[in-house]
Design a protein around this motif. Structure first.
Motif, PDB file in Angstrom:
ATOM      1  N   ASP A 136       0.823  -1.195   0.000  1.00  0.00           N
ATOM      2  CA  ASP A 136       0.000   0.000   0.000  1.00  0.00           C
ATOM      3  C   ASP A 136       0.869   1.262   0.000  1.00  0.00           C
ATOM      4  O   ASP A 136       0.594   2.229   0.707  1.00  0.00           O
ATOM      5  CB  ASP A 136      -0.938  -0.003   1.214  1.00  0.00           C
ATOM      6  N   HIS A 156       3.483   3.900  -2.576  1.00  0.00           N
ATOM      7  CA  HIS A 156       3.770   4.387  -3.921  1.00  0.00           C
ATOM      8  C   HIS A 156       5.244   4.783  -3.969  1.00  0.00           C
ATOM      9  O   HIS A 156       5.816   5.141  -2.946  1.00  0.00           O
ATOM     10  CB  HIS A 156       2.872   5.596  -4.208  1.00  0.00           C
ATOM     11  N   HIS A 191       6.358   7.583  -1.915  1.00  0.00           N
ATOM     12  CA  HIS A 191       6.612   7.421  -0.487  1.00  0.00           C
ATOM     13  C   HIS A 191       8.041   6.977  -0.227  1.00  0.00           C
ATOM     14  O   HIS A 191       8.673   7.416   0.720  1.00  0.00           O
ATOM     15  CB  HIS A 191       5.633   6.397   0.105  1.00  0.00           C
ATOM     16  N   MET A 209      10.284   9.958  -0.757  1.00  0.00           N
ATOM     17  CA  MET A 209      10.204  10.903   0.339  1.00  0.00           C
ATOM     18  C   MET A 209      10.912  10.366   1.581  1.00  0.00           C
ATOM     19  O   MET A 209      11.673  11.080   2.240  1.00  0.00           O
ATOM     20  CB  MET A 209       8.739  11.208   0.648  1.00  0.00           C
ATOM     21  N   VAL A 236       2.137  18.079   1.741  1.00  0.00           N
ATOM     22  CA  VAL A 236       1.268  17.923   2.914  1.00  0.00           C
ATOM     23  C   VAL A 236       0.649  16.525   2.986  1.00  0.00           C
ATOM     24  O   VAL A 236       0.795  15.817   3.985  1.00  0.00           O
ATOM     25  CB  VAL A 236       0.143  18.984   2.895  1.00  0.00           C
ATOM     26  N   ALA A 237      -0.001  16.118   1.923  1.00  0.00           N
ATOM     27  CA  ALA A 237      -0.703  14.829   1.916  1.00  0.00           C
ATOM     28  C   ALA A 237       0.280  13.666   2.031  1.00  0.00           C
ATOM     29  O   ALA A 237      -0.004  12.679   2.704  1.00  0.00           O
ATOM     30  CB  ALA A 237      -1.535  14.696   0.652  1.00  0.00           C
ATOM     31  N   LEU A 238       1.422  13.807   1.390  1.00  0.00           N
ATOM     32  CA  LEU A 238       2.415  12.732   1.444  1.00  0.00           C
ATOM     33  C   LEU A 238       2.954  12.560   2.865  1.00  0.00           C
ATOM     34  O   LEU A 238       3.064  11.433   3.357  1.00  0.00           O
ATOM     35  CB  LEU A 238       3.571  13.040   0.489  1.00  0.00           C
ATOM     36  N   ASP A 274       1.440  13.463   5.488  1.00  0.00           N
ATOM     37  CA  ASP A 274       0.302  12.915   6.231  1.00  0.00           C
ATOM     38  C   ASP A 274       0.312  11.398   6.165  1.00  0.00           C
ATOM     39  O   ASP A 274       0.159  10.710   7.181  1.00  0.00           O
ATOM     40  CB  ASP A 274      -1.022  13.405   5.625  1.00  0.00           C
ATOM     41  N   ASP A 275       0.463  10.888   4.959  1.00  0.00           N
ATOM     42  CA  ASP A 275       0.485   9.439   4.771  1.00  0.00           C
ATOM     43  C   ASP A 275       1.522   8.787   5.664  1.00  0.00           C
ATOM     44  O   ASP A 275       1.227   7.855   6.408  1.00  0.00           O
ATOM     45  CB  ASP A 275       0.831   9.091   3.317  1.00  0.00           C
ATOM     46  N   GLU A 288       3.068   9.974   8.222  1.00  0.00           N
ATOM     47  CA  GLU A 288       2.856  10.197   9.649  1.00  0.00           C
ATOM     48  C   GLU A 288       1.743   9.305  10.203  1.00  0.00           C
ATOM     49  O   GLU A 288       1.897   8.680  11.247  1.00  0.00           O
ATOM     50  CB  GLU A 288       2.533  11.674   9.914  1.00  0.00           C
ATOM     51  N   HIS A 289       0.660   9.216   9.444  1.00  0.00           N
ATOM     52  CA  HIS A 289      -0.461   8.399   9.914  1.00  0.00           C
ATOM     53  C   HIS A 289      -0.105   6.921  10.007  1.00  0.00           C
ATOM     54  O   HIS A 289      -0.745   6.168  10.719  1.00  0.00           O
ATOM     55  CB  HIS A 289      -1.677   8.591   8.994  1.00  0.00           C
ATOM     56  N   HIS A 299      -3.971   2.535  -4.238  1.00  0.00           N
ATOM     57  CA  HIS A 299      -3.323   2.896  -2.985  1.00  0.00           C
ATOM     58  C   HIS A 299      -4.291   3.679  -2.119  1.00  0.00           C
ATOM     59  O   HIS A 299      -4.869   4.663  -2.543  1.00  0.00           O
ATOM     60  CB  HIS A 299      -2.094   3.742  -3.277  1.00  0.00           C
ATOM     61  N   ARG A 344      -4.909   6.178   0.183  1.00  0.00           N
ATOM     62  CA  ARG A 344      -4.243   7.329   0.771  1.00  0.00           C
ATOM     63  C   ARG A 344      -4.891   7.719   2.071  1.00  0.00           C
ATOM     64  O   ARG A 344      -6.100   7.855   2.179  1.00  0.00           O
ATOM     65  CB  ARG A 344      -4.300   8.498  -0.211  1.00  0.00           C
ATOM     66  N   THR A 345      -4.032   7.885   3.055  1.00  0.00           N
ATOM     67  CA  THR A 345      -4.524   8.312   4.354  1.00  0.00           C
ATOM     68  C   THR A 345      -4.954   9.759   4.267  1.00  0.00           C
ATOM     69  O   THR A 345      -4.123  10.633   4.030  1.00  0.00           O
ATOM     70  CB  THR A 345      -3.390   8.230   5.393  1.00  0.00           C
ATOM     71  N   ARG A 346      -6.180  10.005   4.425  1.00  0.00           N
ATOM     72  CA  ARG A 346      -6.602  11.389   4.337  1.00  0.00           C
ATOM     73  C   ARG A 346      -6.528  12.105   5.660  1.00  0.00           C
ATOM     74  O   ARG A 346      -6.708  11.541   6.732  1.00  0.00           O
ATOM     75  CB  ARG A 346      -8.015  11.503   3.753  1.00  0.00           C
ATOM     76  N   ARG A 347      -6.243  13.345   5.521  1.00  0.00           N
ATOM     77  CA  ARG A 347      -6.119  14.220   6.676  1.00  0.00           C
ATOM     78  C   ARG A 347      -7.453  14.324   7.376  1.00  0.00           C
ATOM     79  O   ARG A 347      -8.496  14.469   6.757  1.00  0.00           O
ATOM     80  CB  ARG A 347      -5.675  15.587   6.166  1.00  0.00           C
TER      81      ARG A 347
END
Lengths: 191, 191
Positions: free
Chosen positions: A49, A51, A54, A57, A84-86, A88-89, A91-92, B183, B185-188
DNA sequence: TATTGTTATACTCTATAACTATA
DNA sequence: TATAGTTATAGAGTATAACAATA
């Protein structure tokens, strides 16, 4: 990579000579192989899961901990807002961590977590397998020859110095003209 | 190519050794260079209001006149429905032509117009200049060495036989599962 | 019933602009 | 006033599904 169809087209249907059509050009081969590799690696990462982004990064982060998102943004050549979203991914999923920069409370400093480092090691192994799969046709000395030629070419194009292809010199962020003249696609009218 | 950020990441900030970080991998270099070349070539074509896709399609068409859109679709590795707009572009600009296939009145046969051939020759020259710009760092024998290595690698990956990377074997059209597991994606959520 | 070309639709990735909180 | 991070929004590109004409 938003692998767009025809880097330069496609060398279809070999006839006799090995170097026919577009595939006699290094540019075409690079686009073709680059697209192909990106795709394959994405497939390899899919079960996790993840990409390729990721991985990119995480690697960049691991080599340079404490970076701000801004710094990450220019290092990777993607826009602030996309970072931001990356992040987030990551971090979550507990792979990376945002900490407030004590020196500048607007900014974050970014860190790879222990779990992130473990995963990164795993991904590195995956990338090595990927690499081996790619280079099966070449012997050891040919492999290093190819890599060194590619490195020299990349360097000559200004690609190894931390400037990602997405960033043209002088374009570090907004304000600058990202708006190039768009291609005016002829739209269908009737039939 | 929807040049996606981090093929595999980015080799940032050279320290000392020339082969640091991710750029020691051929895969990474290929993605990086492929993206870069695609971009540069797109920039070169922009003033002509063309996209690399158009060049690819025109080349493929010129090598194989009388093809149906379906055939073009699999040769280029793009979907039937995407071919429509591209052929529209070429046709509206007088570069290519649709003729009804007398043998199968559902299908078209596609042809490059004389103007299209002229333009194609011009684009070929542009691609040659592009190639030269890419390979400035290498001498003549290194250039052909690089190309032949790339060709062998491409061939070993099944890329030269007319199957574009976009098409995985067995996937010629609809019906087949283009829907890979996406994939997640973990959303904020909040902050 | 299957296939060619077509359209409409949804989804992804990226770019832009505006907002906030700091500086 | 400028900058870091964020969000919302619009655009390009691609994939999916459905349709008409034809096989």
């Amino acid at each position: 990579m938003a692998p767009d169809t025809g880097g330069h087209g496609d060398p279809t249907r070999m006839r006799a000579a090995p170097a026919r059509g577009l595939s006699r050009r290094a540019s075409f081969l690079l686009v073709q192989l680059g697209t192909h590799r990106h795709r394959r690696f994405a497939e390899r990462l899919a079960p996790l899961d993840l990409h390729p982004r990721h991985f990119g990064m995480l690697s960049q982060l691991a080599e340079n901990e404490g970076q701000s998102q801004q710094a990450l943004s220019s290092a990777l050549g993607i826009h602030r807002s996309a970072v931001v979203a990356l992040v987030d991914d990551l971090e979550h999923r507990g792979l990376a961590e945002r900490r407030r920069d004590p020196a500048d409370r607007r900014a974050y400093t970014l860190y790879v977590s222990p779990v992130g480092r473990e995963l990164l090691a795993e991904l590195d192994r995956a990338a090595d397998e990927d690499e081996a799969e790619l280079l099966t046709a070449l012997d050891v000395s040919e492999r290093s020859k190819l890599i060194s030629l590619l490195q020299r070419v990349a360097e000559s194009q200004g690609l190894t110095a931390g400037v990602h292809p997405n960033l043209k010199p002088g374009e570090g962020d907004d304000h600058t003209t990202h708006g190039k003249p768009r291609h005016a696609r002829t739209r269908r009218t009737s039939r």
